[in-house]
Scaffold this motif. Structure first.
Motif, mmCIF file in Angstrom:
data_model
loop_
_atom_site.group_PDB
_atom_site.id
_atom_site.type_symbol
_atom_site.label_atom_id
_atom_site.label_comp_id
_atom_site.label_asym_id
_atom_site.label_seq_id
_atom_site.Cartn_x
_atom_site.Cartn_y
_atom_site.Cartn_z
ATOM 1 N N VAL A 2 -21.123 57.243 69.932
ATOM 2 C CA VAL A 2 -20.419 57.241 71.264
ATOM 3 C C VAL A 2 -21.664 57.505 72.525
ATOM 4 O O VAL A 2 -21.725 56.807 73.240
ATOM 5 N N ASP A 3 -22.432 58.435 71.801
ATOM 6 C CA ASP A 3 -23.915 58.842 72.660
ATOM 7 C C ASP A 3 -24.578 57.627 72.543
ATOM 8 O O ASP A 3 -25.267 57.293 73.792
ATOM 9 N N GLY A 4 -24.886 56.981 71.627
ATOM 10 C CA GLY A 4 -25.612 55.810 71.534
ATOM 11 C C GLY A 4 -24.998 54.696 72.413
ATOM 12 O O GLY A 4 -25.777 53.731 73.301
ATOM 13 N N ILE A 49 -26.363 52.423 75.699
ATOM 14 C CA ILE A 49 -26.412 50.988 75.743
ATOM 15 C C ILE A 49 -25.652 50.453 76.699
ATOM 16 O O ILE A 49 -26.122 49.567 77.731
ATOM 17 N N GLY A 50 -24.246 51.094 77.272
ATOM 18 C CA GLY A 50 -23.650 50.696 78.026
ATOM 19 C C GLY A 50 -24.120 51.038 79.612
ATOM 20 O O GLY A 50 -23.832 50.319 80.716
ATOM 21 N N GLU A 51 -24.988 51.738 79.643
ATOM 22 C CA GLU A 51 -25.801 52.076 81.094
ATOM 23 C C GLU A 51 -27.069 51.124 80.945
ATOM 24 O O GLU A 51 -28.098 51.343 81.840
ATOM 25 N N SER A 52 -27.305 50.368 80.148
ATOM 26 C CA SER A 52 -28.571 49.467 80.120
ATOM 27 C C SER A 52 -29.867 50.246 80.182
ATOM 28 O O SER A 52 -30.737 49.677 80.671
ATOM 29 N N ARG A 53 -29.680 51.355 79.066
ATOM 30 C CA ARG A 53 -31.040 52.037 78.980
ATOM 31 C C ARG A 53 -31.579 52.011 77.901
ATOM 32 O O ARG A 53 -32.655 52.552 77.420
ATOM 33 N N VAL A 101 -17.216 51.183 76.404
ATOM 34 C CA VAL A 101 -17.276 52.625 76.596
ATOM 35 C C VAL A 101 -17.655 53.058 78.039
ATOM 36 O O VAL A 101 -17.150 54.085 78.651
ATOM 37 N N THR A 102 -18.416 52.319 78.848
ATOM 38 C CA THR A 102 -18.961 52.702 80.031
ATOM 39 C C THR A 102 -18.088 52.069 81.301
ATOM 40 O O THR A 102 -18.027 52.570 82.096
#
Length: 524
Positions: A91-93, A97-101, A152-153
């Motif tokens: 989930v953290d990863g 990823i979902g925040e484009s970071r 997720v995001t």
């Protein structure tokens, strides 16, 4: 052209032989050679050669007394991590990823020479039923991972794909992606950049001429990444996109989980700015580098540098003490990459030496390029993991994964014993078979008989023999291929296959133009 100035620089560096054929060259050849030589820093190259040869002279010294096992606090293993922790890492990863970071960075500067093909490895088709190349598999994994991150995001995201090529692979790679419409990715999110080349040098310190108008050049190793990042502007591109974490990997691993959210989440949980994904060594003398510590600094030590006595050492649990096999799969924060790519730090990375048979221009006939029968010089290269020594116990992480799930390199043609197109293909199909079994699928043969989950041995075969795996594969090999667009790592399959019986082979197909997967069984 300042020909006299160039000649003066060459004489000062004791490399004046590079223009010995100048008067025989055509105008275009003169221009090519001048441009090639004028861009070389001969003082720097001579310095590289001197230090590289000094290191080579001491390479036979064994490191046994200096080796230290990895501290337990920096290590994690997928096999003994609690399920709730794995889910949290995931989930953290995926959130990052979902925040484009998160970005991925592919090391793809090598040619397919050992495979026997004249094009980059990423373009290779290992013979999967789908006919997909390594590049297509990797592109589709990124597309699927973007969707998982968005789930997720709740917002759209991108995972930019940076591909480090060389002079030999850049144009072919670019043309391949354009021809295939970037496999569904956005063109601006696939960024190619080029690593540097270094001259090949004879054992006497003289730069080798391949042709009268051409220096013998070779890529500066995957550790040339850091100089290339600094020179190409890629780091600024990452920064402008808001990237925080970068997954770096090598092109030839058909099982690679790019931007693996569990790996990213684990490294984040450790507060690491540098991390390595590893597999357990299969046996003490396996020809694989080992992640460990040398005089308090993290490093990858080649198997040839460790004595058998040290390689066989075991801990209290019976595991090899030095067992963290390096698979060229790394995690970095952008801040760490920016730091190690600065010239002050990058210049601290030593060149490794490879003795090679380097083609050279004939002394008798300058129109002929000779191919030596034995090594006549060296190629100098840096390795991507050389920056590990900049990490500390509080900033380094090592994540051990299951080899059969995540590591099957493509190195050799099918005439070799391992790391071939056939072994890669079977590794991927076997992984997908396990995904389907875990999701509740069952398999039957053409007569409707249930195929056992664990294949039986062929009659007369001795258990534990070297040919056991080959025999099992011949007896009961189950072909199952799952498009990465259907599942990144086995997730989401239960609703498609649970409780169903399939006649092999089975293909769960999807491309970037399809909304739903298609299941084809019994034929390809």
């Amino acid at each position: 052209m300042d020909v006299e100035g160039l000649k003066s620089r060459l004489a000062e560096a004791n490399q004046e032989h590079l223009m010995k054929y100048w008067d025989q060259l055509s105008d275009s050849e003169k221009s090519q050679l001048y441009n090639e030589l004028n861009h070389l820093d001969f003082k720097e190259i001579n310095g590289f050669f001197k230090s590289a040869m000094e290191d080579l002279a001491s390479a036979s010294e064994k490191l046994d007394d200096l080796l230290e096992p990895l501290p337990k606090e920096v290590c994690g293993r997928v096999v003994n991590t609690q399920q709730e922790d794995l889910l949290q890492y995931d989930v953290d990863g995926l959130t990052e990823i979902g925040e484009s970071r998160v970005a991925v960075l592919l090391l793809a500067g090598g040619q397919g020479t050992r495979l026997g093909v004249p094009y980059p490895k990423g373009m290779y088709n290992v013979g999967l039923p789908s006919g997909k190349t390594l590049y297509q598999l990797q592109a589709e994994r990124l597309l699927k991972l973007q969707r998982l991150g968005e789930a997720v995001t709740g917002s759209s995201c991108k995972i930019p794909w940076y591909i480090m090529t060389s002079e030999h692979t850049k144009q072919a790679t670019l043309d391949f992606f354009k021809k295939n419409q970037y496999f569904g990715l956005q063109e601006e999110d696939v960024v190619l950049f080029e690593q540097s080349l270094l001259p090949c040098i004879g054992f006497d310190g003289k730069i080798i001429l391949e042709k009268p108008h051409k220096v013998a050049l070779a890529p500066d190793g995957n550790g040339g990444l850091y100089r290339a990042l600094h020179k190409s502007g890629v780091l600024k591109n990452m920064e402008a996109r808001g990237i925080k974490y970068v997954h770096v990997y090598c092109v030839d691993n058909i099982l690679v989980k790019m931007a693996d959210p569990i790996f990213i989440g684990f490294c984040m949980s450790k507060g690491a700015n540098c991390g390595a994904k590893v597999v357990e060594k299969a046996f003490p003398t396996e020809a694989v580098g080992v992640v460990c510590k040398v005089e308090g600094k993290y490093q990858v030590v080649e198997y040839s540098e460790i004595t058998l006595k040290t390689a066989e050492k075991r801990d209290a649990n019976g595991r090899l003490m030095f067992n963290a096999g390096n698979i060229c799969n790394h995690f970095f924060t952008l801040d760490f990459l920016k730091f190690v790519s600065e010239p002050t730090q990058e210049k601290q990375l030593k060149h490794h030496v490879a003795k090679k048979k380097i083609p050279y221009v004939s002394e008798e006939d300058s129109k002929v390029t000779l191919k030596p029968d034995s090594p006549n010089g060296i190629k100098m290269e840096k390795f991507v993991f050389d920056v590990f020594h900049f990490a500390t116990d509080r900033s380094f992480a090592v994540w051990e994964v299951i080899r059969e799930d995540e590591f099957a390199p493509l190195k050799n043609a099918d005439t070799a014993d391992k790391d071939t197109p056939t072994t890669c293909r079977r590794s991927l199909l076997n992984l997908h078979h396990r995904y389907l079994l875990a999701a509740g699928a069952e398999f039957v043969d053409k007569d409707g008989n249930l195929i056992p989950h664990i294949p039986s041995q062929k009659k007369g075969e001795e258990k534990g023999s070297g040919d056991r795996q080959k025999g099992e594969d011949e007896a009961m090999f189950v072909e199952s291929e799952i498009s990465p667009l259907v599942s990144y790592a086995g997730e989401g399959l239960q609703k498609l296959v649970e409780g169903r019986k399939f006649t092999t082979p089975v293909h769960l197909s999807q491309d970037f133009t399809m909304d739903e997967p298609e299941i084809v069984e019994g034929e390809w």
